[in-house]
Design an enzyme around this catalytic site. Sequence first.
Site, PDB file in Angstrom:
ATOM      1  N   SER A 212      -4.640 -10.366 -12.945  1.00 17.44           N
ATOM      2  CA  SER A 212      -4.400  -9.536 -14.125  1.00 17.44           C
ATOM      3  C   SER A 212      -4.856 -10.289 -15.361  1.00 17.44           C
ATOM      4  CB  SER A 212      -2.901  -9.225 -14.249  1.00 17.44           C
ATOM      5  OG  SER A 212      -2.596  -8.664 -15.512  1.00 17.44           O
TER       6      SER A 212
ATOM      7  N   TYR B 215      12.778 -20.433 -18.020  1.00 13.74           N
ATOM      8  CA  TYR B 215      12.166 -19.211 -17.496  1.00 13.74           C
ATOM      9  C   TYR B 215      11.887 -18.185 -18.586  1.00 13.74           C
ATOM     10  CZ  TYR B 215      11.542 -15.072 -14.528  1.00 13.74           C
ATOM     11  OH  TYR B 215      11.049 -13.952 -13.909  1.00 13.74           O
TER      12      TYR B 215
ATOM     13  N   GLY C 209       1.005   3.426  -6.236  1.00 17.03           N
ATOM     14  CA  GLY C 209       0.078   2.933  -7.236  1.00 17.03           C
ATOM     15  C   GLY C 209      -1.293   2.587  -6.702  1.00 17.03           C
ATOM     16  N   ILE C 210      -1.814   1.466  -7.164  1.00 17.77           N
ATOM     17  CA  ILE C 210      -3.157   1.017  -6.806  1.00 17.77           C
ATOM     18  C   ILE C 210      -3.288   0.793  -5.308  1.00 17.77           C
ATOM     19  CG2 ILE C 210      -4.814  -0.877  -7.083  1.00 17.77           C
ATOM     20  CD1 ILE C 210      -3.604  -1.305  -9.876  1.00 17.77           C
ATOM     21  N   GLY C 211      -2.266   0.202  -4.696  1.00 17.16           N
ATOM     22  CA  GLY C 211      -2.330  -0.083  -3.267  1.00 17.16           C
ATOM     23  C   GLY C 211      -2.449   1.167  -2.427  1.00 17.16           C
TER      24      GLY C 211
ATOM     25  N   THR D 194       6.699 -14.045  -4.589  1.00 14.28           N
ATOM     26  CA  THR D 194       6.091 -12.800  -4.110  1.00 14.28           C
ATOM     27  C   THR D 194       4.607 -12.717  -4.435  1.00 14.28           C
ATOM     28  OG1 THR D 194       8.207 -11.648  -4.402  1.00 14.28           O
ATOM     29  CG2 THR D 194       6.222 -10.286  -4.225  1.00 14.28           C
TER      30      THR D 194
ATOM     31  N   GLY E 128       0.793  -1.227   0.000  1.00 12.43           N
ATOM     32  CA  GLY E 128       0.000   0.000   0.000  1.00 12.43           C
ATOM     33  C   GLY E 128       0.819   1.267   0.000  1.00 12.43           C
TER      34      GLY E 128
ATOM     35  N   ASP F 290       7.623  -8.546   3.857  1.00 10.54           N
ATOM     36  CA  ASP F 290       8.291  -8.887   2.604  1.00 10.54           C
ATOM     37  C   ASP F 290       7.697 -10.204   2.126  1.00 10.54           C
ATOM     38  OD1 ASP F 290       9.892  -9.632   0.521  1.00 10.54           O
ATOM     39  OD2 ASP F 290      11.798  -9.447   1.600  1.00 10.54           O
TER      40      ASP F 290
END
Length: 320
Positions: free
Chosen positions: A174, A196, A44-46, A140, A41, A92
């Site tokens: 998303s 990857y 951006g959006i957070g 994450t 938060g 984290d």
Amino acid sequence: MEIYGMVTGKAGKSGYGSASTAEDVTHSIDAKHLTAIITGGTSGIGLEAARVLGMRGAHVIIAARNTKAANDSKEMILQMYPNARIDCLQLDLSSIKSVRSFIHQFLALNVPLNILINNAGVMFCPFQLSEDGIESQFATNHIGHFLLTNLLLDKMKSSARESGIEGRIVNLSSIAHTYTYTEGIMFDYINDPDRYSEKKAYGQSKLANLLHSNALSRKLQEEGVNITINSVHPGLITTNLFRHSGLGMAVLKAMSFFLWKNIPQGAATTCYVALHPDLKGVTGKYFTDCNVTTPSNFAIDTTLADKLWDFSIKLVDSLP
């Protein structure tokens, strides 16, 4: 029709559309009786979601890796709304140890938990492993939020039971969930640098957010628990998530300028799903522009969702 709505901003069945802002969709909502955790938060959006929930009266806990940025965000919100209730805790999400530490810190506050917004994320990162040996985007965006949610469920259940207020979990997914590996989730090669792809790995992590939502929604319904969980696509927004995206994304943005949202518009779907009374009892859905939409076939595959659930449980249980 979805593209038409994105371009024109035309409202959908909910009465809102791509042009709606977080303030628009929460107009006249009183959230003084609610406590919300928002991961990431600080920008951006957070940050916009934290600001708007704080403006509506909710007790907002900003969970962020950077405590200075979190406290700066708190001060910014308090300057705008001196009576806002904002706390900051370090988290984290790439670290299992940090997630467990956050839980202890939060529970020590002895407050209820009505809303959990799993917003934080990383995007298009070069290959690297987290401190727990997990590919960083998967660690994450999915594993950290998966563990966080599971460890907060008891608090959310007791809060819903004691208050009679429906608990709500919002997972930031998303449209990128549609661009993933051939098998959807590359279970056997999550940490393989040779296989990857930074963009497909991001899509995989966003698909995992949707599968997590759908699996947990079914489990909560089976338990008869008064908690919903839904996923949202915020839209195309320029935030610091794009710091690894390079020239290709700059070209894409130039070619599709009419599809991009500003941050208040980008936070609208999150705030709508978190707060709007019309969504009472709505769970296991995927929202775009504040309206239910259909995700990919992978996203609605219950077998894949159950496999990911079991995989994630085994993974977090194997770590200290």
